[in-house]
Each structure stands twice: as C-alpha cells, then as structure tokens.
Design a protein around this motif. Structure first.
Motif, PDB file in Angstrom:
ATOM      1  N   GLN A   1      22.835 -21.390 100.758  1.00  0.00           N
ATOM      2  CA  GLN A   1      22.211 -21.124 102.057  1.00  0.00           C
ATOM      3  C   GLN A   1      22.293 -19.649 102.432  1.00  0.00           C
ATOM      4  N   LYS A   2      23.360 -18.982 102.002  1.00  0.00           N
ATOM      5  CA  LYS A   2      23.434 -17.540 102.255  1.00  0.00           C
ATOM      6  C   LYS A   2      22.299 -16.836 101.509  1.00  0.00           C
ATOM      7  N   ILE A   3      22.052 -17.309 100.301  1.00  0.00           N
ATOM      8  CA  ILE A   3      20.959 -16.729  99.506  1.00  0.00           C
ATOM      9  C   ILE A   3      19.610 -17.000 100.179  1.00  0.00           C
ATOM     10  N   GLU A   4      19.390 -18.253 100.590  1.00  0.00           N
ATOM     11  CA  GLU A   4      18.114 -18.590 101.236  1.00  0.00           C
ATOM     12  C   GLU A   4      17.897 -17.755 102.497  1.00  0.00           C
ATOM     13  N   HIS A   5      18.960 -17.548 103.253  1.00  0.00           N
ATOM     14  CA  HIS A   5      18.801 -16.770 104.486  1.00  0.00           C
ATOM     15  C   HIS A   5      18.483 -15.310 104.196  1.00  0.00           C
ATOM     16  N   TYR A   6      19.031 -14.786 103.131  1.00  0.00           N
ATOM     17  CA  TYR A   6      18.666 -13.414 102.732  1.00  0.00           C
ATOM     18  C   TYR A   6      17.174 -13.366 102.390  1.00  0.00           C
ATOM     19  N   GLU A   7      16.724 -14.393 101.662  1.00  0.00           N
ATOM     20  CA  GLU A   7      15.309 -14.424 101.268  1.00  0.00           C
ATOM     21  C   GLU A   7      14.408 -14.609 102.492  1.00  0.00           C
ATOM     22  N   ILE A   8      14.826 -15.490 103.408  1.00  0.00           N
ATOM     23  CA  ILE A   8      14.024 -15.725 104.615  1.00  0.00           C
ATOM     24  C   ILE A   8      13.889 -14.418 105.414  1.00  0.00           C
ATOM     25  N   ALA A   9      14.989 -13.703 105.564  1.00  0.00           N
ATOM     26  CA  ALA A   9      14.939 -12.426 106.292  1.00  0.00           C
ATOM     27  C   ALA A   9      14.022 -11.436 105.562  1.00  0.00           C
ATOM     28  N   SER A  10      14.135 -11.389 104.229  1.00  0.00           N
ATOM     29  CA  SER A  10      13.334 -10.431 103.455  1.00  0.00           C
ATOM     30  C   SER A  10      11.843 -10.736 103.561  1.00  0.00           C
ATOM     31  N   LEU A  42       0.174 -14.647 100.897  1.00  0.00           N
ATOM     32  CA  LEU A  42       1.056 -14.897  99.750  1.00  0.00           C
ATOM     33  C   LEU A  42       2.525 -14.901 100.196  1.00  0.00           C
ATOM     34  N   LEU A  43       2.882 -13.937 101.037  1.00  0.00           N
ATOM     35  CA  LEU A  43       4.274 -13.837 101.497  1.00  0.00           C
ATOM     36  C   LEU A  43       4.643 -15.017 102.392  1.00  0.00           C
ATOM     37  N   GLU A  44       3.688 -15.438 103.222  1.00  0.00           N
ATOM     38  CA  GLU A  44       3.957 -16.575 104.118  1.00  0.00           C
ATOM     39  C   GLU A  44       4.147 -17.870 103.321  1.00  0.00           C
ATOM     40  N   ALA A  45       3.416 -18.000 102.212  1.00  0.00           N
ATOM     41  CA  ALA A  45       3.569 -19.192 101.366  1.00  0.00           C
ATOM     42  C   ALA A  45       4.993 -19.247 100.820  1.00  0.00           C
ATOM     43  N   THR A  46       5.492 -18.110 100.367  1.00  0.00           N
ATOM     44  CA  THR A  46       6.869 -18.063  99.852  1.00  0.00           C
ATOM     45  C   THR A  46       7.876 -18.287 100.977  1.00  0.00           C
ATOM     46  N   LEU A  47       7.628 -17.662 102.120  1.00  0.00           N
ATOM     47  CA  LEU A  47       8.541 -17.817 103.259  1.00  0.00           C
ATOM     48  C   LEU A  47       8.696 -19.299 103.629  1.00  0.00           C
ATOM     49  N   ALA A  48       7.584 -20.023 103.612  1.00  0.00           N
ATOM     50  CA  ALA A  48       7.628 -21.459 103.938  1.00  0.00           C
ATOM     51  C   ALA A  48       8.483 -22.203 102.909  1.00  0.00           C
ATOM     52  N   GLU A  49       8.356 -21.823 101.640  1.00  0.00           N
ATOM     53  CA  GLU A  49       9.167 -22.483 100.595  1.00  0.00           C
ATOM     54  C   GLU A  49      10.662 -22.210 100.776  1.00  0.00           C
ATOM     55  N   LYS A  76      12.179 -21.565 103.590  1.00  0.00           N
ATOM     56  CA  LYS A  76      12.657 -22.317 104.761  1.00  0.00           C
ATOM     57  C   LYS A  76      12.844 -23.783 104.410  1.00  0.00           C
ATOM     58  N   GLU A  77      11.934 -24.299 103.600  1.00  0.00           N
ATOM     59  CA  GLU A  77      12.007 -25.689 103.163  1.00  0.00           C
ATOM     60  C   GLU A  77      13.283 -25.901 102.328  1.00  0.00           C
ATOM     61  N   ALA A  78      13.549 -24.972 101.414  1.00  0.00           N
ATOM     62  CA  ALA A  78      14.755 -25.076 100.576  1.00  0.00           C
ATOM     63  C   ALA A  78      15.998 -25.054 101.456  1.00  0.00           C
TER      64      ALA A  78
END
Ligand SMILES: [Fe+2]
Ligand SMILES: [Fe+2]
Length: 183
Positions: free
Chosen positions: A122-131, A150-157, A159-161
């Motif tokens: 989750q720490k990793i996911e939160h870093y990615e969400i912020a990025s 493209l970035l929003e598609a990844t951001l949604a993934e 958040k889902e993870a």
C-alpha cells in the motif's frame, strides 16, 4: 525567524541539467515513474511468492500484468512527446522496495507476513497514486489531452489495486494476523 541563511535552510544551486519549465519537469517525472514501474516489475514476483493467502497472491500476480501494461502506456507517452523512454533512478521506489524486502525477513510466513506485504504494497500504491495524480495535472496544464487519458487510466488501476489491498487487510488478513498474537 527565518533560517534561510543557515546551511540547512540554504537555497539549493540547480544543476546545469535542471528543468526550466513545467514541460521539462513533466518529462523528468515521467522518467522517474517509468524507472519505478520497471523496478516494481522485478520486485513483485518475490512478494507474490511470499504471500500465503491465495486471494492476496492472485492480486499481486494480477498487478504484475497490470504493471506491464502501465509501462507500455508510459512508453506510448514518451513516443507522443518524442522523448526517450529511458528511466531515471527513482530513490523513493528503491527505498519502498527495500522496505518491502525487509518486512519479509521480519515476519513469519502466513497471515503476519501477508499483513506486512499488504502494508508494504500500500505504501508503494500510494507513491504511484501521488505520482500519477501529479503527472496527470501537469499534462492537463500542458494541454496534452491524449496523455492525460493514458495517465488517468493508470491512476484508476493504482487506486483499484490499493482498495483491493485494503479490502483483504480489513476483511481477513489483519484479523488472522492478530490471532497469531494469542498463540
Ligand atoms: Fe504501477
Ligand atoms: Fe501499482
């Protein structure tokens, strides 16, 4: 009192390669996240192999496939921008991965290690969400609508993870790990 004159608070001299505008900063940060995603691709199999609960194992394995798609999306973005997709070392992700690896050493296999894996992930996911959130805002300001999508598609993934991890932690793994305390 201002401390701008002390050495700790002093103004940093920029390197000669320092970004001069938002576009350059955007490209720099894209290079950071592509490095981070590639580093993660190498680290995730170890996390999956050390997880015990099958749902958690599967969620991590799923995220490996998703991450491969995210790297491809980033490569597409570099192509749109006419920039090389070579990454730039991401110290934050290196540190987060290292922390994840030490959690494995510090936990017994089973629910306690699973809870540790969720915490590190989750720490990793939160870093990615912020990025990705920041990158999407930058792309928006720069008028790069195709890249925003493209970035929003990844951001949604991401958040889902993150919410899948929260769900498995709250619904079972943390409780099972707490039961280990009583044994
Ligand atoms: Fe990712
Ligand atoms: Fe992720």
């Amino acid at each position: 009192m201002s401390n701008t004159n002390t050495s700790q608070g002093r103004k940093v001299q920029p390197k000669s390669s320092a970004a001069e505008g938002l576009r350059e900063l955007f490209v720099d940060e894209l290079k950071d996240i592509v490095y981070a995603e590639r580093a993660l691709l190498k680290a995730l199999p170890k996390m999956a192999n050390n997880a015990t609960e099958s749902k958690l194992k599967m969620a991590i394995e799923d995220h490996i496939a998703v991450t491969e798609g995210q790297v491809q999306r980033l490569e597409q973005i570099f192509e749109i921008l006419g920039e090389s997709s070579r990454g730039k070392k991401c110290d934050a992700m290196e540190g987060l991965i290292k922390e994840g690896e030490s959690i494995l050493e510090e936990t017994e296999p089973g629910p306690v290690r699973d809870a540790g894996i969720i915490s590190a992930s989750q720490k990793i996911e939160h870093y990615e969400i912020a990025s990705y959130g920041t990158l999407s805002a930058f792309a928006n300001t720069l008028g790069e609508t195709e890249i925003v999508e493209l970035l929003e598609a990844t951001l949604a993934e991401e958040k889902e993870a993150d919410s899948l991890l929260t769900e498995s932690a709250y619904n079972s793994i943390n409780w099972e790990a707490a039961e280990e305390d009583q044994q």
